[in-house]
Design an enzyme around this catalytic site. Sequence first.
Site, PDB file in Angstrom:
ATOM      1  N   TRP A 125       0.875  -1.182   0.000  1.00 29.13           N
ATOM      2  CA  TRP A 125       0.000   0.000   0.000  1.00 29.13           C
ATOM      3  C   TRP A 125       0.906   1.224   0.000  1.00 29.13           C
ATOM      4  CZ3 TRP A 125      -1.741   2.631   4.968  1.00 29.13           C
ATOM      5  CH2 TRP A 125      -2.751   3.573   4.731  1.00 29.13           C
ATOM      6  N   ASP A 169      -0.156  -5.490   9.652  1.00 27.68           N
ATOM      7  CA  ASP A 169      -1.150  -4.480   9.296  1.00 27.68           C
ATOM      8  C   ASP A 169      -2.394  -5.249   8.851  1.00 27.68           C
ATOM      9  OD1 ASP A 169      -2.687  -2.435   8.394  1.00 27.68           O
ATOM     10  OD2 ASP A 169      -1.317  -1.753   6.828  1.00 27.68           O
ATOM     11  N   LYS A 178     -12.904  -0.818   6.540  1.00 25.59           N
ATOM     12  CA  LYS A 178     -13.479  -1.667   5.488  1.00 25.59           C
ATOM     13  C   LYS A 178     -14.489  -2.663   6.068  1.00 25.59           C
ATOM     14  CE  LYS A 178      -9.790   0.022   3.474  1.00 25.59           C
ATOM     15  NZ  LYS A 178      -9.538   0.762   2.278  1.00 25.59           N
TER      16      LYS A 178
HETATM   17  C1  LIG Z   1      -2.842  -2.280   3.735  1.00 24.75           C
HETATM   18  C2  LIG Z   1      -3.567  -1.129   4.310  1.00 24.75           C
HETATM   19  N1  LIG Z   1      -3.233  -0.695   5.519  1.00 24.75           N
HETATM   20  C3  LIG Z   1      -3.846   0.331   6.098  1.00 24.75           C
HETATM   21  C4  LIG Z   1      -4.869   0.987   5.455  1.00 24.75           C
HETATM   22  C5  LIG Z   1      -5.473   2.120   6.223  1.00 24.75           C
HETATM   23  O1  LIG Z   1      -6.769   2.368   6.082  1.00 24.75           O
HETATM   24  P1  LIG Z   1      -7.534   3.267   7.142  1.00 24.75           P
HETATM   25  O2  LIG Z   1      -6.571   4.273   7.656  1.00 24.75           O
HETATM   26  O3  LIG Z   1      -8.623   3.873   6.354  1.00 24.75           O
HETATM   27  O4  LIG Z   1      -8.000   2.347   8.189  1.00 24.75           O
HETATM   28  C6  LIG Z   1      -5.259   0.588   4.181  1.00 24.75           C
HETATM   29  C7  LIG Z   1      -6.303   1.293   3.439  1.00 24.75           C
HETATM   30  O5  LIG Z   1      -6.427   1.279   2.264  1.00 24.75           O
HETATM   31  C8  LIG Z   1      -4.586  -0.496   3.595  1.00 24.75           C
HETATM   32  O6  LIG Z   1      -4.918  -0.956   2.392  1.00 24.75           O
END
Ligand SMILES: Cc1ncc(COP(=O)(O)O)c(C=O)c1O
Length: 439
Positions: free
Chosen positions: A167, A248, A284
């Site tokens: 990401w 993560d 999500k």
């Molecule tokens: C791998 C990964 N980590 C962390 C996140 C963080 O998302 P959020 O800050 O919206 O919880 C995302 C969101 O796309 C992600 O794909």
Amino acid sequence: MFPALALSMQQLQPAASLPLLSCLRRAYSTSGAAAATNWFSHVEMAPRDPILGVTEKFLADKNPDKINLGVGAYRDDNGQPVVLESVREAERRVAGSHFMEYLPIGGLRDFVSESVKLAYGDDSPVVAAGQVAAVQSLSGTGSCRLFAEFQRRFMPHSSVYIPVPTWSNHHNIWRDAGVAQNGYRYYKPETRGLDFEGLMEDIKNAPNGSVFLLHACAHNPTGVDPTPEQWQAMSKLMLDKSHFAFFDMAYQGFATGDCTRDAAAIRIFIDDGHRVGLSQSYAKNMGLYGQRVGCFSLVCDSAAEAAKVESQMKLIARPMYSNPPLHGALLVSKILHDADLKQQWYQEVGVMAARIKDMRGLLRHNLQQLGSPHNWQHITDQIGMFCYTGMSGEMVDTLAAAHSIYMTRNGRISMAGVNTKNVARLAEAMHAVTKEAKM
Ligand SMILES: Cc1ncc(COP(=O)(O)O)c(C=O)c1O
């Protein structure tokens, strides 16, 4: 005109080498008049975020049939955002609550303890023994940022090993925390699957005690996850090497539709005796994107150590944002606390994961029906929200320019944006841009 300022500038003379002060001195010249210049006039336009920039381009497109497959946000079969019924019910229960005070720095206690159980398991010995230091965070991004800062403070000479690819925001997060980054092999373009040999080699060759960032499930952007056996082998090797695993987990439930199965990697590592770190996000799996609700935890050797570690987590959070937001945490804790609501939520996550899986099948089927010369099996082999199609940046550009279909330039499709109404058009466009190409 600015006597107070002129005086204080003189008093501050010894610090005049600071860029801010020298700019201010220039701006407020001896005549006392403010010149038409400022210390940020040299600031350049920042590059667009590779993911959020896609949405900007999509919004600017006037084509009514345009399709946005950029951002990883779930949509139903009509392309509409979804508020889960379990969340609606939690909102009903929270409505009228007269508690709108600040949360403590570490967040809502109930929320944190339920989150930790959701990830590590209801019967997790490390949870029961109070070994898990945890705080509520600003969703997954905020958890990663807290960890990166924690790493810089307490392992100042360490770097982080990040999968290639990952990401894109991971790079920004560890960069801004001042932690050096290394890549480890993860994805094999030739097989469009996991580069398991490369990954194991890189784990082996990293200096003992390195920090590895692992996607717990539904790897973003590739949709490629290790099998349970591969996780076991990784865990053993990482233990031999005294590496630290930071998971993560932004998609618990989205990979297989089952929150317990999706947490398997973390539990394998814990069973093997690792002391892991973890980022959780409810963006999500509960559809709480804008509520910014997540949890950051570190598994310690003892409850006493966890108390110290948690106090340092709070010390990091306090100057960043003081305390996390209340509403989303109340919703999550209502859902996770109530057996019926929790069951309903489990089922709703399953429905979202199943719809995405169906769309994978349909997209692959449509491409095959069109006579595509390429093997699209990876569309159905990969899991989670994303499909790493193998299309090039140029193909992605053509999809946008000629078909009003938007995705990131690495060829990643957010499958959540695919539905029974647009899948045929998507397949036709993909066929048009790929049929003559070698892939
Ligand atoms: C791998 C990964 N980590 C962390 C996140 C963080 O998302 P959020 O800050 O919206 O919880 C995302 C969101 O796309 C992600 O794909």
